[in-house]
Design a protein around this motif. Sequence first.
Motif, PDB file in Angstrom:
ATOM      1  N   ASP A  17       0.824  -1.306   0.090  1.00  9.35           N
ATOM      2  CA  ASP A  17       0.047   0.013  -0.115  1.00  9.35           C
ATOM      3  C   ASP A  17       0.885   1.250  -0.022  1.00  9.35           C
ATOM      4  O   ASP A  17       2.126   0.999  -0.320  1.00  9.35           O
ATOM      5  CB  ASP A  17      -1.164  -0.093   1.305  1.00  9.35           C
ATOM      6  CG  ASP A  17      -0.183   0.046   2.662  1.00  9.35           C
ATOM      7  OD1 ASP A  17       1.000   0.027   2.549  1.00  9.35           O
ATOM      8  OD2 ASP A  17      -1.066  -0.198   3.686  1.00  9.35           O
ATOM      9  N   ARG A  18       0.491   2.300   0.451  1.00 10.21           N
ATOM     10  CA  ARG A  18       1.316   3.803   0.389  1.00 10.21           C
ATOM     11  C   ARG A  18       2.486   3.523   1.142  1.00 10.21           C
ATOM     12  O   ARG A  18       3.475   4.212   0.875  1.00 10.21           O
ATOM     13  CB  ARG A  18       0.385   4.778   0.609  1.00 10.21           C
ATOM     14  CG  ARG A  18       1.003   6.016   0.262  1.00 10.21           C
ATOM     15  CD  ARG A  18      -0.212   7.327   0.673  1.00 10.21           C
ATOM     16  NE  ARG A  18      -1.361   7.231  -0.030  1.00 10.21           N
ATOM     17  CZ  ARG A  18      -1.257   7.635  -1.334  1.00 10.21           C
ATOM     18  NH1 ARG A  18      -0.278   8.092  -1.706  1.00 10.21           N
ATOM     19  NH2 ARG A  18      -2.552   7.594  -1.869  1.00 10.21           N
ATOM     20  N   GLY A  32       6.301   0.285   0.891  1.00  5.91           N
ATOM     21  CA  GLY A  32       5.536   0.834  -0.138  1.00  5.91           C
ATOM     22  C   GLY A  32       6.054   0.725  -1.599  1.00  5.91           C
ATOM     23  O   GLY A  32       7.061  -0.135  -1.514  1.00  5.91           O
ATOM     24  N   TRP A  36       5.492   4.966  -6.914  1.00  2.00           N
ATOM     25  CA  TRP A  36       4.291   5.346  -6.355  1.00  2.00           C
ATOM     26  C   TRP A  36       3.383   5.951  -7.304  1.00  2.00           C
ATOM     27  O   TRP A  36       2.090   5.838  -7.027  1.00  2.00           O
ATOM     28  CB  TRP A  36       4.696   6.330  -5.399  1.00  2.00           C
ATOM     29  CG  TRP A  36       5.050   7.806  -5.722  1.00  2.00           C
ATOM     30  CD1 TRP A  36       6.348   8.106  -5.780  1.00  2.00           C
ATOM     31  CD2 TRP A  36       4.396   8.874  -6.053  1.00  2.00           C
ATOM     32  NE1 TRP A  36       6.744   9.216  -5.944  1.00  2.00           N
ATOM     33  CE2 TRP A  36       5.553   9.799  -6.456  1.00  2.00           C
ATOM     34  CE3 TRP A  36       3.090   9.071  -6.388  1.00  2.00           C
ATOM     35  CZ2 TRP A  36       5.116  11.225  -6.915  1.00  2.00           C
ATOM     36  CZ3 TRP A  36       2.954  10.395  -6.686  1.00  2.00           C
ATOM     37  CH2 TRP A  36       3.838  11.476  -6.903  1.00  2.00           C
ATOM     38  N   ASP A  40      -0.434   4.665  -7.623  1.00  2.00           N
ATOM     39  CA  ASP A  40      -1.393   5.285  -7.475  1.00  2.00           C
ATOM     40  C   ASP A  40      -2.312   5.447  -8.573  1.00  2.00           C
ATOM     41  O   ASP A  40      -3.795   5.426  -8.464  1.00  2.00           O
ATOM     42  CB  ASP A  40      -1.078   6.959  -7.481  1.00  2.00           C
ATOM     43  CG  ASP A  40      -1.758   7.629  -6.261  1.00  2.00           C
ATOM     44  OD1 ASP A  40      -2.788   7.384  -6.168  1.00  2.00           O
ATOM     45  OD2 ASP A  40      -1.051   8.752  -5.666  1.00  2.00           O
ATOM     46  N   ASP A  51      -5.250   4.519   0.272  1.00  2.00           N
ATOM     47  CA  ASP A  51      -4.402   3.675   0.890  1.00  2.00           C
ATOM     48  C   ASP A  51      -4.491   2.159   0.522  1.00  2.00           C
ATOM     49  O   ASP A  51      -4.058   1.072   1.305  1.00  2.00           O
ATOM     50  CB  ASP A  51      -4.373   3.809   2.271  1.00  2.00           C
ATOM     51  CG  ASP A  51      -5.684   3.612   3.067  1.00  2.00           C
ATOM     52  OD1 ASP A  51      -6.726   3.305   2.252  1.00  2.00           O
ATOM     53  OD2 ASP A  51      -5.837   3.323   4.278  1.00  2.00           O
ATOM     54  N   SER A 128      -0.629  -0.523   8.320  1.00  2.00           N
ATOM     55  CA  SER A 128      -0.426  -0.571   6.875  1.00  2.00           C
ATOM     56  C   SER A 128      -0.428  -2.211   6.382  1.00  2.00           C
ATOM     57  O   SER A 128      -0.048  -2.912   7.292  1.00  2.00           O
ATOM     58  CB  SER A 128       1.060  -0.131   6.514  1.00  2.00           C
ATOM     59  OG  SER A 128       1.520  -0.263   5.220  1.00  2.00           O
TER      60      SER A 128
END
Length: 320
Positions: A17-18, A32, A36, A40, A51, A128
């Motif tokens: 995830d983020r 992460g 990104w 995203d 997230d 997370s």
Amino acid sequence: MNGLLIRAAGPRSLIQDRGRFGHHGLGITTGGPLDWIAWDWANRLLDNPADAAAVEITLGPLELEAMIPTTLAVTGPATLRINNRTRPAWQCHAVMPGDRIAVGVKPAGLCAYLALAGGVQSRPMLGSRATVTREGLGGLHGRDTRPLRTGDFLPVDPDIGTPIRSLAHHLRPDYGQAATLRMLPGFQWRQFGRAARRQLADARFTVSPQSSRMGLRLTGPPIPSPEGAKTSEGVCAGAIQITPDGQPIVLLADRQTIGGYPKPGAVITADLPRLGQLRPGAMLQFQPVTPATARAALAQIFQRFEAGERSWRHDTPQTR
């Protein structure tokens, strides 16, 4: 069970995830996605929560079988086949129980991203779902933090209503195995001599096979470091460390939280995805820039996100 069965896991597929924020004081890294922007976009195509967890597929291929109706999106330098038919990346696709999905990675990059409507519902740890194998965090069940294996089951909720969207070509990132990465000089920049600073900006470096999700090890002309012992201090993603032999290491998502090697600067946030997509043998250069340039580059990325989402504003849910 709701989700997708992994028929072939590939060399390294990780749930990401983020990232895991707010724990550097405990020595716990962020983790992460390496890219990104692609991660995203995959979630934005599906209108997932910001997230939501997706799968980062390094080199590929990852092969799965759907056990439920769902909608997926694949981004990055990716190839996609559904039921042995080539389908476009950067687009949503509806799949039904029994459908077979294969995601690969083109030679122009290192990793692709597979997002599923609602996100992968693995167990969160410290807020997370990001997998950091070194620290034993994340993973499929919140305890087994190895890369995904053949026979694993990705938990995903059924979906039949997500609109089928695609991202316009002019909004997609460019990929390739040569890059000029913009770097923001840090507070130690002036401690490097003028000749060392010029050499860092002019040199061409090669990504070493010893690279990992912690950082890219580079080979090239040695960069002279400032004399004197350095105190270990916090480090950021993209930080450029100069090792005692003069070779740079550029820190990535799974970096350590502190380091004592001298650091002339850091790759800007907008260029971290290009950094994360470089394979061993790729060539790169550093280009020092100002904070204003770094902010403008990041703002341009978010303007592209906004432009893509504006184009989807009037989409209607799919029907099956």
